[in-house]
Design an enzyme around this catalytic site. Sequence first.
Site, PDB file in Angstrom:
ATOM      1  N   HIS A 127      -6.127  12.438  13.206  1.00  0.00           N
ATOM      2  CA  HIS A 127      -7.195  12.252  12.204  1.00  0.00           C
ATOM      3  C   HIS A 127      -8.307  11.333  12.693  1.00  0.00           C
ATOM      4  CE1 HIS A 127      -4.767  14.394   9.383  1.00  0.00           C
ATOM      5  NE2 HIS A 127      -3.809  13.484   9.375  1.00  0.00           N
ATOM      6  N   ASP A 143       0.857  -1.187   0.000  1.00  0.00           N
ATOM      7  CA  ASP A 143       0.000   0.000   0.000  1.00  0.00           C
ATOM      8  C   ASP A 143       0.893   1.237   0.000  1.00  0.00           C
ATOM      9  OD1 ASP A 143      -1.500   2.277   0.716  1.00  0.00           O
ATOM     10  OD2 ASP A 143      -3.049   1.000   1.608  1.00  0.00           O
TER      11      ASP A 143
HETATM   12  C1  X5A Z   1      -0.724  11.484  10.911  1.00  0.00           C
HETATM   13  C2  X5A Z   1      -0.546  11.789   9.452  1.00  0.00           C
HETATM   14  C3  X5A Z   1      -1.272  11.496   7.188  1.00  0.00           C
HETATM   15  C4  X5A Z   1      -2.131  10.633   6.313  1.00  0.00           C
HETATM   16  C5  X5A Z   1      -1.852  10.943   4.863  1.00  0.00           C
HETATM   17  C6  X5A Z   1      -2.639  10.100   3.934  1.00  0.00           C
HETATM   18  N1  X5A Z   1      -1.412  11.220   8.579  1.00  0.00           N
HETATM   19  N2  X5A Z   1      -2.322  10.392   2.574  1.00  0.00           N
HETATM   20  O1  X5A Z   1       0.366  12.499   9.089  1.00  0.00           O
HETATM   21 ZN    ZN Z   2       0.404  14.530   9.024  1.00  0.00          ZN
END
Ligand code: X5A
Ligand code: ZN
EC number: 3.5.1.48
Length: 648
Positions: A135, A20
Amino acid sequence: MGTALVYHEDMTATRLLWDDPECEIERPERLTAALDRLRQRGLEQRCLLLSAREASEEELGLVHSPEYVSLVRETQVLGKEELQALSGQFDAICFHPSTFHCARLAAGAGLQLVDAVLTGAVQNGLALVRPPGHHSQRAAANGFCVFNNVAIAAAHAKQKHGLHRILVVDWDVHHGQGIQYLFEDDPSILYFSWHRYEHGRFWPFLRESDADAVGRGQGLGFTVNLPWNQFDPELVLVSAGFDSAIGDPEGQMQATPECFAHLTQLLQVLAGGRVCAVLEGGYHLESLAESVCMTVQTLLGDPAPPLSGSMVPCQSALESIQSARAAQAPHWKSLQLQDVTPVLMSPSILSPEERPPPLLPGGPVCKGAASAPSSLLDQPCLCPAPSVRTAVALTAPDITLVLPPDVIQQEGSALREETEAWARPHESLAREEALAALGKLLYLLDGMLDGQVNSGIAATPASAAAATLDVAIRRGLSHGAQRLLCVALGQLDRPPDLAHDGRSLWLNIRGKEAAALSMFHVSTPLPAMTGGFLSCILGLVLPLAYSFQPDLVLVALGPGHGLQGRHAALLAAMLRGLAGGRVLALLEEDSTPQLAGILARVLNGEAPPSLGASSVASPEDVRALMYLRGQLEPQWKMLQVGAFTPQK
Ligand code: X5A
Ligand code: ZN
């Protein structure tokens, strides 16, 4: 009081089990690289090491639904295919059988850090964790994040420690929409995020990441981008992502590791220095390791290395800041007094038809971002740290002066003949007491210029303050300082025959009139109230100082300076961001031991006392500030950050 480092090796267990390209950057080496570098630099050894514990399901329940916690718990027994199928239901998530354990450790690490800071076991700290958290949402994993570590820590600080105002600063390159959603109607948690946005073309591609998202209901004004002079938090949590750092394949931004030292130092003046940083993103191992070191070093009280670069804010950054100020102005008195005319009349997101394709990592690379790390990261600051961080050179050592053990009381003096030679042109330096004080000051200053001492305090009889300062400036400029910033409070005039060659910037804070006699000779009234004082520092002193980039700073509290101790401490703490912390404070001999003590501690890296929720600036203070900014903005570009004048 110490810095905690919270970690557990088990958090390196979760990893990608299938192909991935999006998830592969979030790998175990992120933690080991950061930790190895902390060790190499001797920084780990200076911290209180805490072994992370797992958060309980009840603690996870502070922000997550029971169903979601169960869902993650059950991933422990799933096979690879099932894990992959479940991961596919979320955006940028790859589960592993160890995910639940790691994510509980990550959340637990944040809780432990908050407990350590709020019980007074330490002043501040960093939790090095995987998976990241900002997130993640009430019932959803997202963007490598499983449990929302910082949000759980904030809810815990409210619930278990009874706090009422918590500031969350998110310096990850991505918008932490998870934290925003969880607290958007909660005025007790102020969420401030800076993030790459690209008018909605940067992940997570959300309309609500824009400046006009300001919270809702009771929480109006408590989401996104704010100055911090009215909120007065009791605790600062940092969603410390380093994917905004130079070289990062995700962020493709240009922040050097030193930037994180400065961000950390700026936050340390809040909440009495109670700062808890929790790792989020950061995917370039070298850049991540350096930036983590900068953060920990600053938490430990070391001065921030000077910033390199041009100190000219770019147009699009100014527009973004102004949009956020305009959107926040209805909710914050401190913004209402300023010019917050919106620059952009429409929301800054583009409509679907005019929207170019999303920006993806590996897509168009910012000029220089890919090649910069080798040049900027391969040459860490080579100058060895001074052996003494702070020295105090008072003429009559005061037995009531209480200093931390590592602050040196300086005994030495410069040679008599040399001191007399410097004193000769000044009548006020003829007296024995003045000469003795000058000798001690010169000795201290030479120690600083030679790199043995980082910062210091010296005293002088009031009648000799102006002459002593004059000598200090000349000595500094003739013995190694390239650019010298002098912040003079009270009755001190710029030495009349000091050359106008751009090597010294004279900033006088006193009296009634605001005046810019030249770009290197500025005078501003001392604001009456805390709010005005903060605006003066944030809106004038720091932008000028950061634009000038001095390698030596003199702060002189001269006759009638009228500064309260806590204001002097704040000024010293902020000026410590310049010149690698090479700051010399000059006091009057009859200053109180309290004033000398607090300045010594702040110069030595202690947090200044919290100012309390401050009043706003008075109209006169605002007028003086606006006038000076108008005069000086064309020359000192950093001033544009605070008062935006649209440019054609
Ligand atoms: C914690 C963080 C980034 C996710 C990126 C997805 N997440 N393309 O940096
Ligand atoms: Zn980030």
